[in-house]
Design a protein around this motif. Structure first.
Motif, PDB file in Angstrom:
ATOM      1  N   TYR A 136       0.800  -1.219   0.000  1.00 31.35           N
ATOM      2  CA  TYR A 136       0.000   0.000   0.000  1.00 31.35           C
ATOM      3  C   TYR A 136       0.837   1.274   0.000  1.00 31.35           C
ATOM      4  O   TYR A 136       0.370   2.317  -0.433  1.00 31.35           O
ATOM      5  CB  TYR A 136      -0.954   0.007   1.202  1.00 31.35           C
ATOM      6  CG  TYR A 136      -2.055  -0.997   1.063  1.00 31.35           C
ATOM      7  CD1 TYR A 136      -3.077  -0.816   0.144  1.00 31.35           C
ATOM      8  CD2 TYR A 136      -2.083  -2.146   1.839  1.00 31.35           C
ATOM      9  CE1 TYR A 136      -4.091  -1.742  -0.002  1.00 31.35           C
ATOM     10  CE2 TYR A 136      -3.093  -3.089   1.698  1.00 31.35           C
ATOM     11  CZ  TYR A 136      -4.093  -2.880   0.783  1.00 31.35           C
ATOM     12  OH  TYR A 136      -5.090  -3.804   0.634  1.00 31.35           O
ATOM     13  N   ASP A 137       2.059   1.174   0.493  1.00 33.87           N
ATOM     14  CA  ASP A 137       2.898   2.372   0.484  1.00 33.87           C
ATOM     15  C   ASP A 137       4.353   1.974   0.657  1.00 33.87           C
ATOM     16  O   ASP A 137       4.670   0.896   1.196  1.00 33.87           O
ATOM     17  CB  ASP A 137       2.488   3.340   1.602  1.00 33.87           C
ATOM     18  CG  ASP A 137       2.895   4.783   1.300  1.00 33.87           C
ATOM     19  OD1 ASP A 137       3.470   5.031   0.216  1.00 33.87           O
ATOM     20  OD2 ASP A 137       2.657   5.653   2.148  1.00 33.87           O
ATOM     21  N   LYS A 167       8.033   3.905   1.886  1.00 34.40           N
ATOM     22  CA  LYS A 167       8.635   5.106   2.459  1.00 34.40           C
ATOM     23  C   LYS A 167      10.124   4.857   2.692  1.00 34.40           C
ATOM     24  O   LYS A 167      10.528   3.728   2.985  1.00 34.40           O
ATOM     25  CB  LYS A 167       7.974   5.477   3.791  1.00 34.40           C
ATOM     26  CG  LYS A 167       6.482   5.769   3.708  1.00 34.40           C
ATOM     27  CD  LYS A 167       5.903   6.071   5.081  1.00 34.40           C
ATOM     28  CE  LYS A 167       4.386   6.223   5.024  1.00 34.40           C
ATOM     29  NZ  LYS A 167       3.977   7.443   4.297  1.00 34.40           N
TER      30      LYS A 167
END
Length: 233
Positions: free
Chosen positions: A134-135, A137
């Protein structure tokens, strides 16, 4: 009242783990590798501009094989033997109100491919093949690294490992680049912690192989390795 939000995967990861059994219990515990392939709408290379300056990444992903309608405030961590209950938010159990996982992986490289656009190659992945992400970073050492941090009950079992006996005839079946990661995975004891039968033979799928083993005391003995789908005599 807060509104519910719908989030959708930006990518999926490809790994050597076709099932949950045998996946390292935390990222970075084995030299496993993964390939992150972005969904078509997120394949704009500008989204990755500057990422090459980082050595590690945080992945936010879904425990896609552990989604449940209900949740429990307590869970039984496998490393505590599967009997002791602790609060779900004091664990990294997949059975959570929102089945989200968090992994720190190393960034091994970035490459543009004809059909899939920019892909990321990562190391230390603890995700099943096909897991939705989902992400992503960047890992920032100056804020994300806390050597003085306490590890709670997890510190009690962090040194637990098995001696691995891997007969040459079975080791020869494993491609050389997969031998190190496989040995690391086996040393961590892939069994559910509540299973202690020394006569039981376990099977684990990894990198196109079927690995069968049993555990006696603190020694794991590999009994057989075959290519997936190959009939056993």
């Amino acid at each position: 009242m807060e509104k519910s939000r719908i989030i959708k995967p930006i990518a999926h990861i490809r790994t050597d783990f076709p099932t949950k059994f045998g996946i390292p219990r935390q990222s970075g515990l084995a030299d496993t590798k993964g390939k992150i392939v972005f969904e078509p709408e997120y394949r704009n290379p500008d989204a990755l501009r500057g990422l090459e300056g980082y050595s590690h990444l945080w992945l936010i992903w879904e425990f896609s094989q552990a989604v449940r309608e209900e949740w429990s405030p307590t869970v039984r961590p496998p490393r505590l033997g599967g009997n002791e209950r602790v609060g779900v938010f004091a664990t990294r159990s997949p059975f959570r109100p929102n089945p989200l996982g968090l992994s720190c992986v190393s960034l091994l490289g970035m490459e543009k491919e004809d059909l899939e656009g920019m892909v990321l190659y990562v190391g230390g992945a603890d995700l099943m093949d096909g897991t939705p992400i989902y992400d992503i970073k960047p890992y920032l050492p100056y804020v994300d690294c806390h050597p003085e941090a306490k590890g709670g009950f997890a510190e009690r079992v962090q040194e637990y490992c098995l001696e691995v006996e891997f007969p040459d005839q079975w080791l020869a079946v494993v491609p050389e680049e997969q031998r190190g990661p496989l040995m690391q995975i086996l040393a961590q004891d892939p069994r559910p912690s509540y299973q202690k039968d020394p006569q039981r033979i376990y099977g684990m799928a990894y990198a196109g192989l079927e690995v069968r083993f049993q555990v006696m005391e603190r020694k794991l003995i590999v009994c057989e390795v075959q290519q997936s789908g190959q009939n056993r005599s």
